[in-house]
Design an enzyme around this catalytic site. Structure first.
Site, mmCIF file in Angstrom:
data_model
loop_
_atom_site.group_PDB
_atom_site.id
_atom_site.type_symbol
_atom_site.label_atom_id
_atom_site.label_comp_id
_atom_site.label_asym_id
_atom_site.label_seq_id
_atom_site.Cartn_x
_atom_site.Cartn_y
_atom_site.Cartn_z
ATOM 1 N N ASP A 64 0.853 -1.193 0.000
ATOM 2 C CA ASP A 64 0.000 0.000 0.000
ATOM 3 C C ASP A 64 0.889 1.244 0.000
ATOM 4 O O ASP A 64 1.903 1.307 0.697
ATOM 5 C CB ASP A 64 -0.918 -0.005 1.230
ATOM 6 C CG ASP A 64 -2.066 0.978 1.075
ATOM 7 O OD1 ASP A 64 -3.209 0.530 0.880
ATOM 8 O OD2 ASP A 64 -1.803 2.206 1.158
ATOM 9 N N GLU A 111 -12.359 3.491 -1.155
ATOM 10 C CA GLU A 111 -11.925 4.586 -2.027
ATOM 11 C C GLU A 111 -11.633 4.111 -3.443
ATOM 12 O O GLU A 111 -11.814 4.867 -4.397
ATOM 13 C CB GLU A 111 -10.672 5.257 -1.443
ATOM 14 C CG GLU A 111 -10.933 5.977 -0.124
ATOM 15 C CD GLU A 111 -9.669 6.533 0.499
ATOM 16 O OE1 GLU A 111 -8.566 6.204 0.024
ATOM 17 O OE2 GLU A 111 -9.800 7.294 1.488
ATOM 18 N N HIS A 150 -10.232 -5.238 -3.317
ATOM 19 C CA HIS A 150 -8.894 -5.468 -2.766
ATOM 20 C C HIS A 150 -9.008 -5.877 -1.316
ATOM 21 O O HIS A 150 -9.834 -5.344 -0.571
ATOM 22 C CB HIS A 150 -7.999 -4.236 -2.907
ATOM 23 C CG HIS A 150 -8.615 -2.968 -2.391
ATOM 24 N ND1 HIS A 150 -9.564 -2.259 -3.100
ATOM 25 C CD2 HIS A 150 -8.430 -2.293 -1.237
ATOM 26 C CE1 HIS A 150 -9.928 -1.202 -2.404
ATOM 27 N NE2 HIS A 150 -9.264 -1.194 -1.257
ATOM 28 N N HIS A 168 -6.981 -5.779 2.191
ATOM 29 C CA HIS A 168 -5.852 -5.175 2.901
ATOM 30 C C HIS A 168 -5.294 -6.228 3.854
ATOM 31 O O HIS A 168 -6.033 -6.774 4.681
ATOM 32 C CB HIS A 168 -6.319 -3.989 3.755
ATOM 33 C CG HIS A 168 -6.795 -2.795 2.995
ATOM 34 N ND1 HIS A 168 -5.961 -1.762 2.616
ATOM 35 C CD2 HIS A 168 -8.029 -2.450 2.546
ATOM 36 C CE1 HIS A 168 -6.659 -0.839 1.982
ATOM 37 N NE2 HIS A 168 -7.912 -1.225 1.930
HETATM 38 P P1 AMP Z 1 -9.811 1.486 0.286
HETATM 39 O O1 AMP Z 1 -10.031 2.709 1.131
HETATM 40 O O2 AMP Z 1 -10.125 0.203 1.006
HETATM 41 O O3 AMP Z 1 -10.468 1.603 -1.064
HETATM 42 O O4 AMP Z 1 -8.248 1.398 0.075
HETATM 43 C C1 AMP Z 1 -7.564 1.918 -1.029
HETATM 44 C C2 AMP Z 1 -6.105 1.801 -0.704
HETATM 45 O O5 AMP Z 1 -5.355 1.965 -1.878
HETATM 46 C C3 AMP Z 1 -5.607 2.850 0.309
HETATM 47 O O6 AMP Z 1 -5.078 2.178 1.458
HETATM 48 C C4 AMP Z 1 -4.528 3.592 -0.469
HETATM 49 O O7 AMP Z 1 -3.432 3.990 0.336
HETATM 50 C C5 AMP Z 1 -4.145 2.570 -1.518
HETATM 51 N N1 AMP Z 1 -3.540 3.122 -2.713
HETATM 52 C C6 AMP Z 1 -3.987 4.178 -3.428
HETATM 53 N N2 AMP Z 1 -3.175 4.388 -4.500
HETATM 54 C C7 AMP Z 1 -2.220 3.425 -4.455
HETATM 55 C C8 AMP Z 1 -1.092 3.102 -5.267
HETATM 56 N N3 AMP Z 1 -0.784 3.814 -6.377
HETATM 57 N N4 AMP Z 1 -0.304 2.057 -4.914
HETATM 58 C C9 AMP Z 1 -0.597 1.339 -3.798
HETATM 59 N N5 AMP Z 1 -1.651 1.583 -2.989
HETATM 60 C C10 AMP Z 1 -2.441 2.619 -3.310
#
Ligand code: AMP
Length: 116
Positions: free
Chosen positions: A31, A96, A101, A103
């Protein structure tokens, strides 16, 4: 591939990521804003918006995402002390990125399951 999807663009190699594991159907990468000492995101390469959509459309692929998460947890040395696997789904969960995905968090005590 959805051209306006961030994680599809990572799968396509258009956006860089620190990849820790790749299979024919899944990808795991660190992440960009880690919330724990180990914070890896595990995705299916194929685009599904969230875990409910994925599980209904292709439960086998959902299982492959879990299997990849388990291998990454082992590779990252998390099996002994434990880890957390979390799928944010929809608005109340604060999702977001609308490409499903998991985590994977670990490497330190993670605190209560939900902030209050
Ligand atoms: P969510 O809020 O569950 O949709 O998590 C989206 C995640 O994607 C967040 O933890 C972000 O930090 C992560 N994220 C966003 N852009 C990137 C990227 N380019 N590479 C890796 N992780 C990312």
């Amino acid at each position: 591939m959805e051209t306006d999807c961030l994680f599809c663009r990572i799968v396509a190699g258009e956006i860089p990521a620190t990849i820790v594991r790749e299979t024919d159907t899944t990808l795991a990468f660190r992440d960009i804003a880690p919330k724990a000492p180990v914070h890896v995101v595990i995705i299916p390469k194929e685009h599904y918006a969230d875990v409910a959509t994925l599980a209904q459309a292709d439960p086998r692929l959902a299982g492959e995402v879990l299997a990849t998460a388990a291998v990454v947890a082992e590779d990252e040395g998390l099996l002994g002390d434990g880890f957390r696997l979390m799928f944010n789904t929809g608005a109340y969960a604060g999702q977001e990125v609308f490409h499903v995905h998991a985590h994977l968090f670990g490497g330190a005590p993670l605190g209560p399951m939900l902030a209050r």
